[in-house]
Write an enzyme that holds these catalytic residues in place. Structure first.
Site, PDB file in Angstrom:
ATOM      1  CB  CYS A  80     -69.254 -33.758   8.730  1.00 27.79           C
ATOM      2  SG  CYS A  80     -69.529 -32.311   9.773  1.00 27.79           S
ATOM      3  NE  ARG A 114     -72.573 -24.664  11.378  1.00 34.30           N
ATOM      4  CZ  ARG A 114     -73.100 -25.835  11.710  1.00 34.30           C
ATOM      5  NH1 ARG A 114     -73.871 -25.945  12.774  1.00 34.30           N
ATOM      6  NH2 ARG A 114     -72.860 -26.915  10.990  1.00 34.30           N
ATOM      7  CG  HIS A 178     -67.858 -31.218   4.381  1.00 39.38           C
ATOM      8  ND1 HIS A 178     -68.867 -32.149   4.322  1.00 39.38           N
ATOM      9  CD2 HIS A 178     -67.970 -30.634   5.594  1.00 39.38           C
ATOM     10  CE1 HIS A 178     -69.562 -32.120   5.446  1.00 39.38           C
ATOM     11  NE2 HIS A 178     -69.039 -31.209   6.246  1.00 39.38           N
TER      12      HIS A 178
HETATM   13  N1  GLN Z   1     -74.809 -31.395  12.628  1.00 34.43           N
HETATM   14  C1  GLN Z   1     -73.428 -31.581  12.762  1.00 34.43           C
HETATM   15  C2  GLN Z   1     -72.666 -30.429  13.382  1.00 34.43           C
HETATM   16  O1  GLN Z   1     -72.956 -29.256  13.147  1.00 34.43           O
HETATM   17  C3  GLN Z   1     -72.850 -32.000  11.422  1.00 34.43           C
HETATM   18  C4  GLN Z   1     -72.695 -30.905  10.396  1.00 34.43           C
HETATM   19  C5  GLN Z   1     -72.178 -31.420   9.091  1.00 34.43           C
HETATM   20  O2  GLN Z   1     -72.321 -32.593   8.769  1.00 34.43           O
HETATM   21  N2  GLN Z   1     -71.617 -30.548   8.271  1.00 34.43           N
HETATM   22  O3  GLN Z   1     -71.765 -30.702  14.134  1.00 34.43           O
END
Ligand code: GLN
Length: 241
Positions: A80, A114, A178
């Site tokens: 990520c 998101r 993840h």
């Molecule tokens: N900040 C990044 C995004 O939202 C990574 C988020 C994360 O590592 N879970 O794209």
């Protein structure tokens, strides 16, 4: 960086070696510390934008050490935000462009919403069965034309174009997954380990198999709805009782 238990990836690598009678040491590099060039596998996790921006500074400061380690045959897993920082830039939702290492020809721009939920990725590699994980990110990543994605997204978002992550001959694997991703996908852990330790005897992965089965089922929309309905029912029953 290590949101959503990404630090567990290092733990999984350590344990899978220990089960095979091979000692390993996990070296945690805190913010502001130099990244040593002497490690065998580098594991980068995810983070929200502020710690990610700080981590970017640390990575850039250790660029030479990382390059040297990879040139000498070390492997790397980046998840990520870690993946985003291996690319050229990550543009945050506030418009700030965070420079990355450029180890992967990729750029990431934060999208308007998101992406949260289970992800299932089919890889083209016979040594990597379907990958299970979950994602929580806004970034949409565009790979350069010569970059091989880790796989095709069957369920979820990944990079944002139907593909997830990247895999480089340079022993580098990047993904949005993840889980921790190596706990859910022991074959991926063993791929990284064999890159640096050579052929390894198989392990009894029954627990991981059951976890994968359960998570892959949860990623199927209809079965997921059923699971949520049953969960809701048990919550209501518990409340009435
Ligand atoms: N900040 C990044 C995004 O939202 C990574 C988020 C994360 O590592 N879970 O794209």
């Amino acid at each position: 960086m290590g949101t959503y238990g990404d630090r567990g990836n290092a733990r999984v690598l350590e344990q899978r070696l220990a089960w095979r009678g091979m000692p390993a040491e996990v070296v945690v590099v805190a913010a502001g510390e130099e990244i040593p060039d002497s490690l065998d596998i580098y594991v980068l996790g995810g983070a929200e934008d502020v710690p990610q921006t700080l981590a970017a500074e640390g990575l850039m400061a250790s660029e030479a050490a990382i390059e040297q380690a990879l040139d000498a045959g070390a492997a790397m897993l980046a998840v990520c935000a870690g993946f985003q920082l291996l690319g050229r830039t990550y543009v945050r939702p506030d418009g700030r462009a965070v420079p990355g290492l450029g180890l992967v020809d990729a750029t990431t721009v934060a999208g308007p919403r998101r992406r949260i939920g289970e992800v299932v990725v089919d890889t083209a590699r016979p040594d990597l069965p379907v990958l299970s994980g979950f994602e929580n990110h806004a970034g949409i990543t565009t790979l350069g034309p010569g970059v091989t994605p880790l796989g095709a997204v069957r369920s979820g978002t990944g990079n944002g174009d139907g593909r997830d992550g990247a895999i480089l001959d340079r022993r580098l694997i990047a993904t949005y997954l993840h889980g921790p991703v190596l706990a859910r996908n022991p074959a991926l852990a063993d791929l990284l380990l064999t890159w640096v330790a050579g052929a390894l005897p198989p392990l009894d992965d029954e627990l991981a198999r059951r976890l994968r089965e359960e998570r892959l089922a949860a990623a199927e929309p209809r079965r997921g709805v059923l699971a949520r309905a049953l969960h809701g029912l048990s919550v209501v029953t518990g409340f009435v009782r």
